[in-house]
Design a protein around this motif. Sequence first.
Motif, PDB file in Angstrom:
ATOM      1  N   UNK A  91      37.147  44.013  27.008  1.00 30.51           N
ATOM      2  CA  UNK A  91      38.109  43.451  27.956  1.00 30.51           C
ATOM      3  C   UNK A  91      38.084  44.265  29.246  1.00 30.51           C
ATOM      4  N   UNK A  92      38.230  43.573  30.382  1.00 30.32           N
ATOM      5  CA  UNK A  92      38.255  44.252  31.663  1.00 30.32           C
ATOM      6  C   UNK A  92      36.894  44.437  32.292  1.00 30.32           C
ATOM      7  N   UNK A  93      35.806  43.994  31.611  1.00 27.46           N
ATOM      8  CA  UNK A  93      34.468  44.080  32.189  1.00 27.46           C
ATOM      9  C   UNK A  93      34.095  42.735  32.806  1.00 27.46           C
ATOM     10  N   UNK A  94      33.087  42.756  33.692  1.00 22.92           N
ATOM     11  CA  UNK A  94      32.774  41.571  34.505  1.00 22.92           C
ATOM     12  C   UNK A  94      31.459  40.939  34.074  1.00 22.92           C
ATOM     13  N   UNK A  95      31.499  39.649  33.740  1.00 28.17           N
ATOM     14  CA  UNK A  95      30.290  38.900  33.438  1.00 28.17           C
ATOM     15  C   UNK A  95      29.608  38.532  34.756  1.00 28.17           C
ATOM     16  N   UNK A  96      28.391  38.987  34.939  1.00 26.53           N
ATOM     17  CA  UNK A  96      27.745  38.862  36.246  1.00 26.53           C
ATOM     18  C   UNK A  96      27.117  37.482  36.487  1.00 26.53           C
ATOM     19  N   UNK A  97      26.272  37.014  35.541  1.00 27.25           N
ATOM     20  CA  UNK A  97      25.448  35.851  35.863  1.00 27.25           C
ATOM     21  C   UNK A  97      25.506  34.717  34.832  1.00 27.25           C
ATOM     22  N   UNK A  98      25.325  35.034  33.549  1.00 29.30           N
ATOM     23  CA  UNK A  98      25.112  33.994  32.547  1.00 29.30           C
ATOM     24  C   UNK A  98      26.387  33.447  31.931  1.00 29.30           C
TER      25      UNK A  98
ATOM     26  N   UNK B 245      43.339  48.263  26.824  1.00 26.58           N
ATOM     27  CA  UNK B 245      44.778  48.411  26.585  1.00 26.58           C
ATOM     28  C   UNK B 245      45.108  49.803  26.062  1.00 26.58           C
ATOM     29  N   UNK B 246      44.252  50.312  25.179  1.00 23.44           N
ATOM     30  CA  UNK B 246      44.488  51.656  24.637  1.00 23.44           C
ATOM     31  C   UNK B 246      44.378  52.712  25.727  1.00 23.44           C
ATOM     32  N   UNK B 247      43.405  52.535  26.626  1.00 18.89           N
ATOM     33  CA  UNK B 247      43.260  53.481  27.739  1.00 18.89           C
ATOM     34  C   UNK B 247      44.503  53.445  28.618  1.00 18.89           C
TER      35      UNK B 247
ATOM     36  N   UNK C 158      44.965  48.356  38.325  1.00 13.00           N
ATOM     37  CA  UNK C 158      43.978  47.860  37.367  1.00 13.00           C
ATOM     38  C   UNK C 158      44.627  46.919  36.367  1.00 13.00           C
ATOM     39  N   UNK C 159      45.836  47.263  35.918  1.00 15.00           N
ATOM     40  CA  UNK C 159      46.544  46.403  34.967  1.00 15.00           C
ATOM     41  C   UNK C 159      46.755  45.024  35.564  1.00 15.00           C
ATOM     42  N   UNK C 160      47.105  44.973  36.848  1.00 15.72           N
ATOM     43  CA  UNK C 160      47.375  43.697  37.493  1.00 15.72           C
ATOM     44  C   UNK C 160      46.100  42.870  37.679  1.00 15.72           C
ATOM     45  N   UNK C 161      44.942  43.550  37.745  1.00 15.11           N
ATOM     46  CA  UNK C 161      43.682  42.823  37.927  1.00 15.11           C
ATOM     47  C   UNK C 161      43.089  42.316  36.614  1.00 15.11           C
TER      48      UNK C 161
ATOM     49  N   UNK D 147      32.470  32.315  31.858  1.00 19.51           N
ATOM     50  CA  UNK D 147      31.517  31.797  32.840  1.00 19.51           C
ATOM     51  C   UNK D 147      31.069  32.909  33.788  1.00 19.51           C
ATOM     52  N   UNK D 148      29.995  32.682  34.545  1.00 22.89           N
ATOM     53  CA  UNK D 148      29.542  33.697  35.512  1.00 22.89           C
ATOM     54  C   UNK D 148      30.659  34.084  36.474  1.00 22.89           C
ATOM     55  N   UNK D 149      30.731  35.393  36.761  1.00 23.20           N
ATOM     56  CA  UNK D 149      31.729  35.997  37.663  1.00 23.20           C
ATOM     57  C   UNK D 149      33.127  36.036  37.065  1.00 23.20           C
ATOM     58  N   UNK D 150      33.273  35.663  35.784  1.00 21.66           N
ATOM     59  CA  UNK D 150      34.575  35.773  35.106  1.00 21.66           C
ATOM     60  C   UNK D 150      34.752  37.184  34.551  1.00 21.66           C
ATOM     61  N   UNK D 151      36.009  37.646  34.548  1.00 14.87           N
ATOM     62  CA  UNK D 151      36.341  38.890  33.862  1.00 14.87           C
ATOM     63  C   UNK D 151      36.509  38.586  32.379  1.00 14.87           C
ATOM     64  N   UNK D 152      35.909  39.403  31.531  1.00 16.70           N
ATOM     65  CA  UNK D 152      36.052  39.224  30.088  1.00 16.70           C
ATOM     66  C   UNK D 152      37.447  39.673  29.688  1.00 16.70           C
ATOM     67  N   UNK D 153      38.173  38.801  28.979  1.00 17.71           N
ATOM     68  CA  UNK D 153      39.593  39.032  28.733  1.00 17.71           C
ATOM     69  C   UNK D 153      39.883  39.809  27.456  1.00 17.71           C
ATOM     70  N   UNK D 154      38.975  39.746  26.470  1.00 19.45           N
ATOM     71  CA  UNK D 154      39.250  40.353  25.163  1.00 19.45           C
ATOM     72  C   UNK D 154      38.009  41.089  24.663  1.00 19.45           C
ATOM     73  N   UNK D 155      38.226  42.114  23.849  1.00 16.18           N
ATOM     74  CA  UNK D 155      37.108  42.748  23.156  1.00 16.18           C
ATOM     75  C   UNK D 155      36.521  41.752  22.168  1.00 16.18           C
ATOM     76  N   UNK D 156      35.197  41.657  22.113  1.00 14.13           N
ATOM     77  CA  UNK D 156      34.613  40.699  21.196  1.00 14.13           C
ATOM     78  C   UNK D 156      33.114  40.866  21.051  1.00 14.13           C
TER      79      UNK D 156
END
Length: 532
Positions: free
Chosen positions: A193-200, A216-218, A122-125, A153-162
């Motif tokens: 962070x680590x969640x996936x933006x599906x469409x918009x 990161x804390x997890x 998971x860390x590597x992904x 963008x759509x299908x991007x992994x969200x990189x940071x909490x925000x």
Amino acid sequence: METKIKQSLWADRKFLWLVFSVAIVAIFEFLSLAGWQLPTRVALPFFATVVLGIGYRTIWHGLRALARLNFRSIQLLMVIAVGGAFYLGEYPEAAVVIVLFTLGERLEAFGIERSKSALQALVERTPKTATVKSLEAEVSVDQIKVGDILVVKPSDMIAMDGEIVSGFSSVDESTITGEPLPKDKHEGDSVFAGTLNMHGYLEVRVKKAAKDSTLSKIIDTTFNATKAKADTQKFIETFSKYYTPAILFIAVLMIAVPTLMFGESFEPWFRESLTLLVIACPCALVISTPISIYSAIGNASARGALIKGGKYIEALGRVKVVAVDKTRTLTYGRPKVTDVVPFGERTREHLLACAAGIEIYSEHPLAVSITEAAKGENIPFHRAENFLAVLGKGAKADCVVCYDRAHLIGKLPFIREEHAVGEEVINRVDALQREGKTSMVISADGQVEGIIAVTDELKPESKVAVAELRGLGVECVMLTGDHHAPAQAIADAVDIREVRAELLPEDKATAIRDLTAKYGPVAMVGDGVNDA
């Protein structure tokens, strides 16, 4: 999964050499006990090669301990035992001692490495870079500051909490909350962070640095947990600090007392003291704990449970309450059609055929559940055209089969935006929601044709597992990131009496502390990193 674990173990070259060596030295040990031995000119170089080839690290650490006069080192006792066995001519015994000790260490190390591998994947992904709007370029997450605006963008992994400052989309948060369905996100909503933006398209203002994100804390918490040692391991390490010097002291006394005080010959008592050292080598004690822990970890892993270390295996015996996640633990984590409610003159088959014909153009999990239900009942799909997805709400399309071509399918608020809805429909949607089900309303030409409800499919073994735990005197409590209604519905189905819903990972940690204070030792059972 069990096959994969076995393959990974048998693919380890060092482990294979150790197993082969154990087999070889065991054969010679049995032959030695039976009275047959190799000639010394053959046995000495052969077993010396085995000892040096397999246990060179142990011997090196033992010699370093001797040079530092560290008589508490278990490796020093191993070196003395091996040397004593060679002096006595018990070459197979020397090989057995060093091979079993090395095998125990390898099994322990392999168990911990495998426990970390799932989390490391998971860390590597997780994304290592993100696009900063002001720079119009990708930047390493370590260089992104709180307050920066990220473009997702759509299908991007969200990189940071925000927090979303522009745009709306559906976000798959299953890695964090465990909830199976994507969550609609609008301006002002938080994302992880680590969640996936599906469409918009989204613009996200960073609220936490990369090292402080929820994911990161997890990860940090889980990696730190792998370092915790079992109480038995700690006992053996403490025991060896006193055991090794004690055995060495007794061996010295066995030589000194008879020879200095009673004038006995040195040679026989020296041999007796070496025999004591060989016999006293705690090979069984040293190997028993790692093998026991490894076996427990291996058996649990083969059944889908990841155990982070021996400490937690021992703790299981003291557990009074098991806190269980819902999604993909008690359930399969995929929506399944449970109710098809037609209104007016419409039939179940017509409703499924029309809805599936529209939803075949969508990749949303709810849409897939409808098309799968129609396929499962061998219902041919209606042909649709002019499909238009309305993000976070539903879809519009024209059905070429139906007399009323223009159709809507989606959440009740979406339908009510287009036309009025009768009380019967509203009441039925509310009733389904109270049962923990997600409802999709289908309408055509300003009239509701029906409702299709879905829910997360329950695993058939879940109720049995809860009942068996209760039979052992262990209660179950549900901790889930899902909404309360579907959580309560699943809890009722499996006879779990306490439910805590809509929890983030940090909320689950707080709940575990509360349960521990109330009941005593608590175990947490979950499917992924959000439960780790």
